[in-house]
Design a protein around this motif. Sequence first.
Motif, mmCIF file in Angstrom:
data_model
loop_
_atom_site.group_PDB
_atom_site.id
_atom_site.type_symbol
_atom_site.label_atom_id
_atom_site.label_comp_id
_atom_site.label_asym_id
_atom_site.label_seq_id
_atom_site.Cartn_x
_atom_site.Cartn_y
_atom_site.Cartn_z
ATOM 1 N N TYR A 1 54.640 19.470 51.768
ATOM 2 C CA TYR A 1 54.430 18.433 50.762
ATOM 3 C C TYR A 1 54.373 19.083 49.380
ATOM 4 C CZ TYR A 1 53.197 15.254 54.567
ATOM 5 O OH TYR A 1 53.214 14.485 55.703
ATOM 6 N N TYR B 1 52.867 18.460 45.503
ATOM 7 C CA TYR B 1 51.875 17.732 44.714
ATOM 8 C C TYR B 1 52.012 18.124 43.256
ATOM 9 C CZ TYR B 1 49.662 17.000 49.283
ATOM 10 O OH TYR B 1 49.410 16.653 50.594
ATOM 11 N N GLY C 1 47.003 16.383 41.718
ATOM 12 C CA GLY C 1 46.758 16.197 43.146
ATOM 13 C C GLY C 1 47.468 15.001 43.742
ATOM 14 N N GLU D 1 50.501 13.193 45.551
ATOM 15 C CA GLU D 1 51.608 13.575 46.428
ATOM 16 C C GLU D 1 52.914 13.017 45.878
ATOM 17 O OE1 GLU D 1 53.258 12.380 50.814
ATOM 18 O OE2 GLU D 1 51.100 12.676 50.613
#
Length: 540
Positions: A182, A184, A188, A190
């Motif tokens: 993932y 980011y 923070g 996504e």
Amino acid sequence: MAAVAKPVAKRSPQGLVEDREAKRRITEAIEKYGHGKAVQMKKIKDKKLRGNLKRVEDRYKTAALRAKDAEILLENESGFLEPEAELERTYKVRQDEIRESVGIEVAKKGFELKLDELGPYRADYTRNGRHLLLAGRKGHVATMDWQAGKLGCELQLGETVRDVKWLHNNQFFAVAQKKNVYIYDHAGVELHCLNKHVEAKYLEFLPYHFLLASAANSGFLKYTDTSTGQLVAELPTRLGSPTALCQNPWNAILHVGHQNGTVTLWSPNSQTALVKALVHRGPVRSMAIDRQGRYMVSTGQDMRMNVWDIRMFKPVHSYSCYQPGSSVAISDRGLTAVGWGTQVSVWKGLFDAAAADAGKVQSPYMAWGGDGQRIETVRWCPYEDILGVSHDKGFASIIVPGAGEPNFDATEVNPYETTKQRQEAEVKALLNKLQPEMISLDPNFVGKLDLISDKKRREEREQDNKPKDPIEKLKNRGRGRNSALRKYLRKRGKTNVIDEKRLKAEALQRERNSQQNESLQNQREELGPALARFASKKDV
């Protein structure tokens, strides 16, 4: 009237000394800041081209001299710990003694973060060394401006985190979670889920190519372009689950360590490994490569630390560890940090001894640990005398004098950049982004001229081709009066030279004539005496 010879002016000794000094300065500047071997002007016949190249060479020479003169502006110098007595050892100096001896601002950079519950932790610094990224195995991820002590963002993902990596700046970072990778942002949030990167164990980012690479548990090495989101390459290592991953900062080649003690070198342009070397007698635990791309330091399960010259792919020295080294890192000034068990050892002069073919370094430069904290990763902070050590109980920032590069190029990486400068640097980096096709073992091939002449290339091509037999071509085209074979024979009949090809063609023609006569005779016999005169050669 007789011509009068003009007197030749003699140079004074002071002028000769000045000329020698100027030549020496030019030679030193070209050796240090030159672009390579100069163009041989005598071999160029075109006057216009020779003049243009001479002007370009003069510009290179002027640039080298200016770079040499600008050295006076580099006021900062790196300093190491120096023993005062012969029996004194620098690795016995403790961190509290160093903090008492250095300035207040430097002493603030040595700290410890106690994070007992969610470890072990992995750490990573941005390219300018300003921001720190921490990730615990149990899902805790945090970013911070470690010099100012400001927390950026903090995430509780609630699942396994295997590795983390900053991208091109402090605005984005990648996390290798339980199933996928993932991405980011600095707050923070996504942004992306890279579902092609399944069960990634290690991450690496190539800043000049904007490529995020991951080594998965399945043994696949995958590249994703973070500027476009496209999967660039998917390479099977065919050696099982990898045990280590690092990149060569000189040529962007990835080094992958395996269970059988081998290290393979990979480029996104090849489905097979470029180089495969056996470096340990057990699984490879970690690897690191110096900034010039000359030496590789690896640690393995066989409790050895090996130094390799990757220009010639041969071992240089081997050192023993009391426990298998879990992580290794090389600083800008050539210091090598090795984390093994609960200890961290910093070695100085490993590559100097290798370059001079001298003996092995007898003792480490500095040491830290032994408090029951099992080391997970060691990372050098760029442009700082700081070593970041992440372990199962948190993170420690220790001071190592002489580790960082004191003079930085602000156009390349700026530790003090503002928001506007960061935005402009990002745009310039995207405009100057290199393509994955440029990644190779020798990056100097980009922009080189092919000096092989066209004549030599043609000769090599002719040597590779088999000689063609003209008779073979004419075999299947020899029908009728104006056939290619008859034309060839008529053309060859005008000469008196008898060679092998002509004899072969005449034999082929006689064979075909006999076959025709035999077929015609058979046809007449089949038709009988009354109809034999209607037999035709065209039907044969």
